[in-house]
Enzyme design. Sequence first.
Site, PDB file in Angstrom:
ATOM      1  N   GLU A  90      63.516  28.826  24.571  1.00 22.09           N
ATOM      2  CA  GLU A  90      62.687  27.850  23.852  1.00 22.09           C
ATOM      3  C   GLU A  90      63.098  26.416  24.178  1.00 22.09           C
ATOM      4  O   GLU A  90      62.603  25.471  23.552  1.00 22.09           O
ATOM      5  CB  GLU A  90      62.766  28.092  22.338  1.00 22.09           C
ATOM      6  CG  GLU A  90      62.355  29.500  21.902  1.00 22.09           C
ATOM      7  CD  GLU A  90      60.982  29.903  22.434  1.00 22.09           C
ATOM      8  OE1 GLU A  90      60.045  29.094  22.294  1.00 22.09           O
ATOM      9  OE2 GLU A  90      60.867  31.007  23.004  1.00 22.09           O
TER      10      GLU A  90
ATOM     11  N   PRO B 116      56.963  20.774  27.914  1.00 23.76           N
ATOM     12  CA  PRO B 116      55.600  20.475  27.461  1.00 23.76           C
ATOM     13  C   PRO B 116      55.543  19.219  26.596  1.00 23.76           C
ATOM     14  O   PRO B 116      54.460  18.671  26.383  1.00 23.76           O
ATOM     15  CB  PRO B 116      55.216  21.709  26.636  1.00 23.76           C
ATOM     16  CG  PRO B 116      56.162  22.787  27.044  1.00 23.76           C
ATOM     17  CD  PRO B 116      57.429  22.087  27.439  1.00 23.76           C
TER      18      PRO B 116
ATOM     19  N   ASP C  32      45.128  11.326  50.998  1.00 26.10           N
ATOM     20  CA  ASP C  32      45.056  12.318  49.923  1.00 26.10           C
ATOM     21  C   ASP C  32      44.182  11.889  48.753  1.00 26.10           C
ATOM     22  O   ASP C  32      43.955  10.709  48.551  1.00 26.10           O
ATOM     23  CB  ASP C  32      46.450  12.553  49.340  1.00 26.10           C
ATOM     24  CG  ASP C  32      47.167  13.661  50.070  1.00 26.10           C
ATOM     25  OD1 ASP C  32      46.533  14.282  50.932  1.00 26.10           O
ATOM     26  OD2 ASP C  32      48.343  13.885  49.775  1.00 26.10           O
TER      27      ASP C  32
ATOM     28  N   ARG D 180      56.419  14.626  49.402  1.00 29.44           N
ATOM     29  CA  ARG D 180      55.235  14.195  50.164  1.00 29.44           C
ATOM     30  C   ARG D 180      55.114  12.681  50.247  1.00 29.44           C
ATOM     31  O   ARG D 180      54.478  12.162  51.159  1.00 29.44           O
ATOM     32  CB  ARG D 180      53.947  14.723  49.521  1.00 29.44           C
ATOM     33  CG  ARG D 180      53.823  16.215  49.448  1.00 29.44           C
ATOM     34  CD  ARG D 180      52.565  16.591  48.680  1.00 29.44           C
ATOM     35  NE  ARG D 180      51.383  16.009  49.289  1.00 29.44           N
ATOM     36  CZ  ARG D 180      50.776  16.502  50.349  1.00 29.44           C
ATOM     37  NH1 ARG D 180      51.228  17.593  50.908  1.00 29.44           N
ATOM     38  NH2 ARG D 180      49.715  15.903  50.847  1.00 29.44           N
TER      39      ARG D 180
END
Length: 246
Positions: free
Chosen positions: A115, A88, A168, A153
């Site tokens: 963690e 994060p 896309d 992709r």
Amino acid sequence: MRIDVITLFPELVTGVIQHGVVSRAADKGLVELKLWNPRDFTQDRHRTVDDRPYGGGPGMLMKVEPLLACIQAVKQENPLARLIYLSPQGVLLKQNLINQSVEQGNLILLCGRYEGIDERLIELEVDEEWSIGDYVISGGELAAMVCIDAITRQIPGALGHQDSAQQDSFSGGLLDCPHYTRPELINGLKVPEVLLNGHHQLIQDWRDKQAIGRTWMRRPDLLGEMELNERQQGLLKEFIAESKLT
Ligand code: 4G4
């Protein structure tokens, strides 16, 4: 392109490897994926992969020695790869970053559990820290799967011509236009007339106008990051004028 994945739960990641675009790209030899488990680099009877944080508090960290040994084994096989830690705290993943990393070549994706990992391993071994969005998930595996799919992709030849990466969302920095399939009428809702008449230029104009208009309505931040050409500015003006009619 080769992608190595370091994870305590390799079975999770096999899901994305064995299906769809990624699986077909692997069969064609366009992408090579290898999974590594730090647990296989433990030395103790219990094959311990977690450890307690200095300073105390709840939660555990990934144990350093097996993780370091695993990283070193991966780097021995793939010395030129950049090591990416999914967390994060990383830089937000955008289509541009994905596209660039396809050009830059081999990757090692490190999936955190508990963690996370000791900060010194980030300093010593990690080249870049990426986040897939501002939310917390239980492990880096889902984030790594997102990266593997999004990157694969973009490898030339990985997509059939039916779904080219060019068409896309985000390929042009815009959201995608709406799509319709049969039947022509669903609970009183009709398919836009222009899509039924087979006039390819009119259809392309309509799709581009919708893509620009929706981006303007839903993600004005994306428009701020790009420069619309004259034609696109014209289409946006038309979209706004039409949206004031209804
Ligand atoms: C590293 C540090 C990525 C990895 C802490 C991973 C969200 C993302 C993890 C953790 C992740 C993201 C357990 C919080 C695993 N969560 N946004 N979880 N946590 O890319």
